[in-house]
Design a protein around this motif. Structure first.
Motif, PDB file in Angstrom:
ATOM      1  N   MET A   1      51.628  44.556  26.293  1.00 35.35           N
ATOM      2  CA  MET A   1      50.608  45.308  25.411  1.00 35.35           C
ATOM      3  C   MET A   1      49.243  44.480  25.564  1.00 35.35           C
ATOM      4  O   MET A   1      48.374  45.129  25.610  1.00 35.35           O
ATOM      5  CB  MET A   1      51.141  45.441  23.967  1.00 35.35           C
ATOM      6  CG  MET A   1      50.109  46.255  22.942  1.00 35.35           C
ATOM      7  SD  MET A   1      50.662  46.506  21.426  1.00 35.35           S
ATOM      8  CE  MET A   1      52.324  47.400  21.404  1.00 35.35           C
ATOM      9  N   LEU A   2      49.398  43.248  25.318  1.00 29.89           N
ATOM     10  CA  LEU A   2      48.171  42.714  25.507  1.00 29.89           C
ATOM     11  C   LEU A   2      47.826  42.241  26.897  1.00 29.89           C
ATOM     12  O   LEU A   2      46.671  41.513  27.211  1.00 29.89           O
ATOM     13  CB  LEU A   2      48.264  41.121  24.872  1.00 29.89           C
ATOM     14  CG  LEU A   2      48.597  41.305  23.230  1.00 29.89           C
ATOM     15  CD1 LEU A   2      48.806  40.019  22.612  1.00 29.89           C
ATOM     16  CD2 LEU A   2      47.374  41.818  22.733  1.00 29.89           C
ATOM     17  N   LEU A   3      48.496  42.978  27.698  1.00 27.07           N
ATOM     18  CA  LEU A   3      48.031  42.526  29.137  1.00 27.07           C
ATOM     19  C   LEU A   3      46.882  43.319  29.840  1.00 27.07           C
ATOM     20  O   LEU A   3      46.211  42.849  30.313  1.00 27.07           O
ATOM     21  CB  LEU A   3      49.287  43.248  29.999  1.00 27.07           C
ATOM     22  CG  LEU A   3      49.302  42.642  31.571  1.00 27.07           C
ATOM     23  CD1 LEU A   3      48.974  41.430  31.933  1.00 27.07           C
ATOM     24  CD2 LEU A   3      50.113  43.576  32.328  1.00 27.07           C
ATOM     25  N   ILE A   4      46.559  44.541  28.847  1.00 23.63           N
ATOM     26  CA  ILE A   4      45.394  45.102  29.256  1.00 23.63           C
ATOM     27  C   ILE A   4      44.227  44.487  28.633  1.00 23.63           C
ATOM     28  O   ILE A   4      43.199  44.467  29.549  1.00 23.63           O
ATOM     29  CB  ILE A   4      45.237  46.594  28.555  1.00 23.63           C
ATOM     30  CG1 ILE A   4      46.464  47.513  29.095  1.00 23.63           C
ATOM     31  CG2 ILE A   4      44.158  47.493  28.624  1.00 23.63           C
ATOM     32  CD1 ILE A   4      46.842  48.612  28.116  1.00 23.63           C
ATOM     33  N   PRO A   5      43.929  43.881  27.661  1.00 22.39           N
ATOM     34  CA  PRO A   5      42.803  43.046  27.424  1.00 22.39           C
ATOM     35  C   PRO A   5      42.652  41.960  28.124  1.00 22.39           C
ATOM     36  O   PRO A   5      41.506  41.678  28.592  1.00 22.39           O
ATOM     37  CB  PRO A   5      43.005  42.724  25.720  1.00 22.39           C
ATOM     38  CG  PRO A   5      44.041  43.828  25.427  1.00 22.39           C
ATOM     39  CD  PRO A   5      44.827  44.112  26.351  1.00 22.39           C
ATOM     40  N   ALA A   6      43.773  41.265  28.456  1.00 21.71           N
ATOM     41  CA  ALA A   6      43.712  40.040  29.219  1.00 21.71           C
ATOM     42  C   ALA A   6      43.144  40.269  30.739  1.00 21.71           C
ATOM     43  O   ALA A   6      42.582  39.643  31.385  1.00 21.71           O
ATOM     44  CB  ALA A   6      45.017  39.323  29.038  1.00 21.71           C
ATOM     45  N   SER A   7      43.619  41.443  31.310  1.00 18.66           N
ATOM     46  CA  SER A   7      43.225  41.958  32.779  1.00 18.66           C
ATOM     47  C   SER A   7      41.808  42.335  32.571  1.00 18.66           C
ATOM     48  O   SER A   7      41.253  42.234  33.606  1.00 18.66           O
ATOM     49  CB  SER A   7      43.988  43.027  33.007  1.00 18.66           C
ATOM     50  OG  SER A   7      43.730  44.289  32.326  1.00 18.66           O
ATOM     51  N   ILE A   8      41.094  42.540  31.509  1.00 19.38           N
ATOM     52  CA  ILE A   8      39.662  43.026  31.441  1.00 19.38           C
ATOM     53  C   ILE A   8      39.046  41.397  31.420  1.00 19.38           C
ATOM     54  O   ILE A   8      38.167  41.452  31.969  1.00 19.38           O
ATOM     55  CB  ILE A   8      39.485  43.709  30.372  1.00 19.38           C
ATOM     56  CG1 ILE A   8      39.923  45.231  30.535  1.00 19.38           C
ATOM     57  CG2 ILE A   8      37.892  43.810  30.107  1.00 19.38           C
ATOM     58  CD1 ILE A   8      39.621  45.863  29.502  1.00 19.38           C
ATOM     59  N   VAL A   9      39.472  40.596  30.569  1.00 18.28           N
ATOM     60  CA  VAL A   9      38.854  39.316  29.917  1.00 18.28           C
ATOM     61  C   VAL A   9      38.696  38.372  31.267  1.00 18.28           C
ATOM     62  O   VAL A   9      37.669  37.858  31.704  1.00 18.28           O
ATOM     63  CB  VAL A   9      39.114  38.707  28.798  1.00 18.28           C
ATOM     64  CG1 VAL A   9      38.479  37.425  28.546  1.00 18.28           C
ATOM     65  CG2 VAL A   9      38.831  39.618  27.777  1.00 18.28           C
ATOM     66  N   GLU A  10      40.093  37.979  31.880  1.00 21.85           N
ATOM     67  CA  GLU A  10      39.910  37.133  32.845  1.00 21.85           C
ATOM     68  C   GLU A  10      39.108  37.317  34.179  1.00 21.85           C
ATOM     69  O   GLU A  10      38.392  36.362  34.693  1.00 21.85           O
ATOM     70  CB  GLU A  10      41.422  36.842  33.136  1.00 21.85           C
ATOM     71  CG  GLU A  10      42.360  36.455  32.080  1.00 21.85           C
ATOM     72  CD  GLU A  10      41.889  35.020  31.331  1.00 21.85           C
ATOM     73  OE1 GLU A  10      41.031  34.277  32.111  1.00 21.85           O
ATOM     74  OE2 GLU A  10      41.767  35.119  30.021  1.00 21.85           O
ATOM     75  N   PRO A  11      39.146  38.576  34.769  1.00 21.05           N
ATOM     76  CA  PRO A  11      38.376  38.705  35.938  1.00 21.05           C
ATOM     77  C   PRO A  11      36.667  38.758  35.483  1.00 21.05           C
ATOM     78  O   PRO A  11      36.155  37.953  36.378  1.00 21.05           O
ATOM     79  CB  PRO A  11      38.741  40.054  36.541  1.00 21.05           C
ATOM     80  CG  PRO A  11      39.928  40.163  36.121  1.00 21.05           C
ATOM     81  CD  PRO A  11      40.149  39.715  34.531  1.00 21.05           C
ATOM     82  N   LEU A  12      36.498  39.250  34.380  1.00 20.69           N
ATOM     83  CA  LEU A  12      35.020  39.091  33.819  1.00 20.69           C
ATOM     84  C   LEU A  12      34.532  37.515  33.584  1.00 20.69           C
ATOM     85  O   LEU A  12      33.521  37.312  33.920  1.00 20.69           O
ATOM     86  CB  LEU A  12      34.633  39.857  32.717  1.00 20.69           C
ATOM     87  CG  LEU A  12      34.809  41.426  33.113  1.00 20.69           C
ATOM     88  CD1 LEU A  12      34.315  42.091  31.770  1.00 20.69           C
ATOM     89  CD2 LEU A  12      33.745  41.742  33.982  1.00 20.69           C
ATOM     90  N   LYS A  13      35.656  36.776  33.205  1.00 19.88           N
ATOM     91  CA  LYS A  13      35.089  35.351  33.109  1.00 19.88           C
ATOM     92  C   LYS A  13      34.782  34.562  34.452  1.00 19.88           C
ATOM     93  O   LYS A  13      34.002  34.004  34.286  1.00 19.88           O
ATOM     94  CB  LYS A  13      36.123  34.535  32.250  1.00 19.88           C
ATOM     95  CG  LYS A  13      36.305  35.090  30.633  1.00 19.88           C
ATOM     96  CD  LYS A  13      37.154  34.013  29.905  1.00 19.88           C
ATOM     97  CE  LYS A  13      38.416  33.662  30.443  1.00 19.88           C
ATOM     98  NZ  LYS A  13      39.381  33.162  29.338  1.00 19.88           N
ATOM     99  N   LEU A  14      35.771  35.095  35.456  1.00 22.31           N
ATOM    100  CA  LEU A  14      35.490  34.274  36.713  1.00 22.31           C
ATOM    101  C   LEU A  14      34.298  34.910  37.210  1.00 22.31           C
ATOM    102  O   LEU A  14      33.442  34.104  38.014  1.00 22.31           O
ATOM    103  CB  LEU A  14      36.609  34.778  37.535  1.00 22.31           C
ATOM    104  CG  LEU A  14      37.870  34.130  37.252  1.00 22.31           C
ATOM    105  CD1 LEU A  14      38.997  34.822  38.363  1.00 22.31           C
ATOM    106  CD2 LEU A  14      37.921  32.733  37.536  1.00 22.31           C
TER     107      LEU A  14
END
Length: 80
Positions: A1-14
């Motif tokens: 369930m928390l994979l969706i927000p993490a999949s947005i944040v992590e690439p944008l942080k890079l």
């Protein structure tokens, strides 16, 4: 369930690190802030959707009620 927000944040942080590495510090910071805001928004929406099911768990219902009472007490204290 928390994979969706993490999949947005992590690439944008890079991407923000790459942007900041090019010398665009303000733009890189803005990208990180927007990524975290989007993630927070998505997590909040997911929580609103699953909260009724979570409240069927006794331990979560007790914790939720305790947090609501702490918040109400803190707000009452601040209003005085």
């Amino acid at each position: 369930m928390l994979l969706i927000p993490a999949s947005i944040v992590e690439p944008l942080k890079l991407g923000a690190v790459a942007i900041a590495g090019e010398g665009h510090w303000i733009t890189g910071t803005a990208v990180i802030v927007c990524a975290y805001a989007a993630s927070l928004f998505l997590v909040e929406r997911l929580f609103r959707i699953v909260r009724p099911k979570l409240l069927t768990l006794p331990w979560f219902a007790r914790l939720w009620n305790w947090l609501l009472s702490v918040r109400a007490n803190a707000l009452g204290w601040l209003r005085r």
